[in-house]
Scaffold this motif. Structure first.
Motif, short mmCIF file in Angstrom:
data_model
loop_
_atom_site.label_atom_id
_atom_site.label_comp_id
_atom_site.label_asym_id
_atom_site.label_seq_id
_atom_site.Cartn_x
_atom_site.Cartn_y
_atom_site.Cartn_z
N GLY A 227 5.98 0.95 -9.36
CA GLY A 227 6.64 1.64 -8.26
C GLY A 227 5.81 2.78 -7.71
N MET A 228 4.51 2.58 -7.58
CA MET A 228 3.60 3.65 -7.18
C MET A 228 2.72 3.22 -6.01
SD MET A 228 2.28 4.88 -10.94
CE MET A 228 3.41 5.58 -12.14
N SER B 206 1.72 -7.89 -7.97
CA SER B 206 2.49 -7.82 -6.74
C SER B 206 2.06 -6.61 -5.91
CB SER B 206 3.98 -7.72 -7.07
OG SER B 206 4.75 -7.55 -5.89
N VAL B 207 1.62 -6.87 -4.69
CA VAL B 207 1.27 -5.82 -3.74
C VAL B 207 2.26 -5.92 -2.59
CG1 VAL B 207 -0.51 -4.85 -2.25
CG2 VAL B 207 -1.16 -5.98 -4.39
N GLY C 69 -0.99 -13.87 6.99
CA GLY C 69 0.04 -13.52 7.95
C GLY C 69 1.19 -12.71 7.41
N ARG C 70 1.19 -12.43 6.11
CA ARG C 70 2.29 -11.68 5.49
C ARG C 70 1.86 -10.26 5.17
NH1 ARG C 70 2.33 -16.71 2.97
NH2 ARG C 70 1.25 -15.85 1.14
N ASP C 71 2.86 -9.36 5.10
CA ASP C 71 2.56 -7.95 4.83
C ASP C 71 2.09 -7.70 3.41
OD1 ASP C 71 3.14 -7.11 7.39
OD2 ASP C 71 5.25 -6.72 6.94
N GLY C 72 2.64 -8.42 2.46
CA GLY C 72 2.27 -8.23 1.06
C GLY C 72 1.61 -9.47 0.51
N THR C 73 1.26 -9.40 -0.78
CA THR C 73 0.64 -10.55 -1.41
C THR C 73 0.86 -10.47 -2.91
OG1 THR C 73 -1.42 -11.84 -1.60
CG2 THR C 73 -1.61 -9.45 -1.77
N THR C 74 0.71 -11.60 -3.56
CA THR C 74 0.68 -11.65 -5.01
C THR C 74 -0.66 -12.21 -5.44
OG1 THR C 74 3.08 -11.96 -5.18
CG2 THR C 74 1.74 -12.62 -7.08
N SER D 92 -4.74 1.98 0.79
CA SER D 92 -3.49 2.35 0.13
C SER D 92 -2.73 1.09 -0.26
CB SER D 92 -2.62 3.21 1.06
OG SER D 92 -3.29 4.40 1.41
N LEU D 93 -2.33 1.01 -1.52
CA LEU D 93 -1.60 -0.13 -2.03
C LEU D 93 -0.28 0.35 -2.63
CD1 LEU D 93 -4.48 -1.85 -4.08
CD2 LEU D 93 -3.80 -2.35 -1.71
N TYR D 94 0.81 -0.32 -2.26
CA TYR D 94 2.09 -0.03 -2.90
C TYR D 94 2.35 -1.12 -3.93
CZ TYR D 94 7.05 0.53 -3.82
OH TYR D 94 8.27 0.69 -4.45
N LEU D 95 2.49 -0.71 -5.19
CA LEU D 95 2.64 -1.63 -6.31
C LEU D 95 4.06 -1.46 -6.86
CD1 LEU D 95 -0.81 -0.73 -7.92
CD2 LEU D 95 -0.31 -2.57 -6.29
N PRO D 96 5.01 -2.31 -6.45
CA PRO D 96 6.42 -2.08 -6.78
C PRO D 96 6.80 -2.42 -8.20
CG PRO D 96 6.18 -4.12 -5.56
CD PRO D 96 4.82 -3.50 -5.61
#
Length: 379
Positions: A29-30, A59-60, A89-94, A119-123
């Motif tokens: 979550g960072m 997960s990004v 084409g997607r906002d995030g990726t795995t 910047s990466l958001y890692l939920p």
């Protein structure tokens, strides 16, 4: 003008399960913000993310790039350049365990010397993070999704780089890219953090065209795994697969000689090192690359226990004599001669010593960069 994808930045990574160097190696979550000092520029870019040594998918949820403004501090970005990264084409990726993904192209003009902010958001809990352990740059971590924040108030600073292995740009066809392939003397240990005074950075400032990307790993060895996969094992991935590569600059040897002593093992022999360098030359020429090799720098009286010994000093001298006299390379850059104490050639000159008698400071990195004959980097 015809353009092609070439590497504009590289960051060689290691396995955190083998070597952590007191860095945080998991995120939940960072937002992770990292400064990527570009070696080259172009009109369009793409970013490479790696989960090479992860045991679980990464997960990004969101990823963005921006330029750090001139004089900017910490993780500050220029909001006018803030641009989202997309993946198919997607906002995030795995990123699968053991895998790598490349972002979709982003139209963002950058130049050599640009500080690109990723910047990466890692939920979700990431597990152990594939990372570069001593990049001489500071990263920033905050709780929650802050990928578009202009500044990161209260961010925790980290001294490693995580999940990113490179940035490619669209550049004019024929742009020459050299790979600095080596150990801490390339990665920048001993130089000022955040100042981009690593020897490849300083070499880039001498070049009129083309550039050098940095694939140094502190503690890395030519012949045996330890801190990162050894050079002969990672050569295919970290040199031959770099888009646009035309030359390779090689700097290995200190860790082959000294690290075994730190671990209570005998150093490699001069013959084994000669064979390893010769094999790198063979593979480089087979791939159509020019190879330049550095002499092994001095590290007598190292503050790292077990790194130095009379036996190691003699092997270093023998291998350096061979490097200077052989014709198996396309060029030699005599780092040892440039940075050694003239009165005590097994020792670093005091003005080039970062303080541990093993690594170069900013002035030493400059001296190292100046040993490369620029004519040897032209096609």
């Amino acid at each position: 003008m015809t353009t092609t994808w070439v590497a504009a930045f590289r960051s060689a990574v290691i396995d955190p399960s083998q070597f952590s160097f007191n860095q945080p190696l998991s995120f939940t979550g960072m937002t992770l913000r990292q400064i990527l000092h570009l070696d080259g520029g172009g009109t369009t870019l793409r970013v490479r993310l790696s989960n090479r040594y992860g045991t679980d998918p990464l997960s990004v949820a969101a990823a963005r790039v921006a330029v750090r403004p001139a004089g900017g501090r910490g993780g500050e970005i220029d909001p006018e350049t803030d641009t989202g990264l997309r993946f198919d084409g997607r906002d995030g990726t795995t990123v699968p365990a053991g895998g790598e993904v490349v972002s979709d192209p982003v139209e963002l003009a950058v130049e050599a010397g640009t500080d690109l902010v990723l910047s990466l958001y890692l939920p979700e809990k990431t597990g152990l993070a594939t990372f570069s352990h001593q990049p001489a740059e500071t990263g920033y971590v905050v709780e929650g999704d802050a990928v578009s924040a202009t500044t990161l108030a209260g961010a925790r600073e980290v001294g490693a780089r995580f999940y990113v292995t490179g940035v490619d740009v669209l550049a004019p066809e024929g742009t020459t890219v050299a790979v600095a392939f080596g150990d801490s003397w390339f990665e920048g240990v001993g130089t000022t953090t955040g100042a981009n005074r690593r020897s490849p950075n300083l070499l880039n400032r001498r070049l009129e065209r083309g550039w050098v990307v940095n694939q140094g790993i502190a503690g890395n060895r030519l012949l045996a795994d330890g801190i990162g996969e050894h050079a002969l094992a990672r050569f295919e991935r970290d040199v031959l697969q770099v888009p646009g590569v035309s030359h390779v600059l090689v700097n290995f040897g200190i860790n082959d000689l000294g690290l075994p002593g730190m671990w209570g093992q005998p150093p490699v022999t001069a013959g084994e090192l000669v064979a390893g360098f010769t094999e790198l030359a063979r593979r480089s020429h087979e791939a159509g690359l020019r190879i330049l090799v550095a002499t092994i720098g001095p590290f007598a009286d190292s503050t790292y226990p077990g790194l130095d010994s009379p036996e190691v000093r003699e092997i270093r001298r023998t291998v350096n004599e061979w490097i200077r006299g052989t014709d198996v390379f396309d060029g030699v850059f005599d780092v040892a001669a440039a940075v050694q104490d003239p009165e005590r050639p097994d020792h670093l000159r005091a003005e080039f010593d970062s303080g541990d008698h093993t690594h170069l400071n900013d002035a030493g990195a400059q001296a190292m960069a100046e040993t490369v004959d620029l004519g040897l980097l032209k096609l």
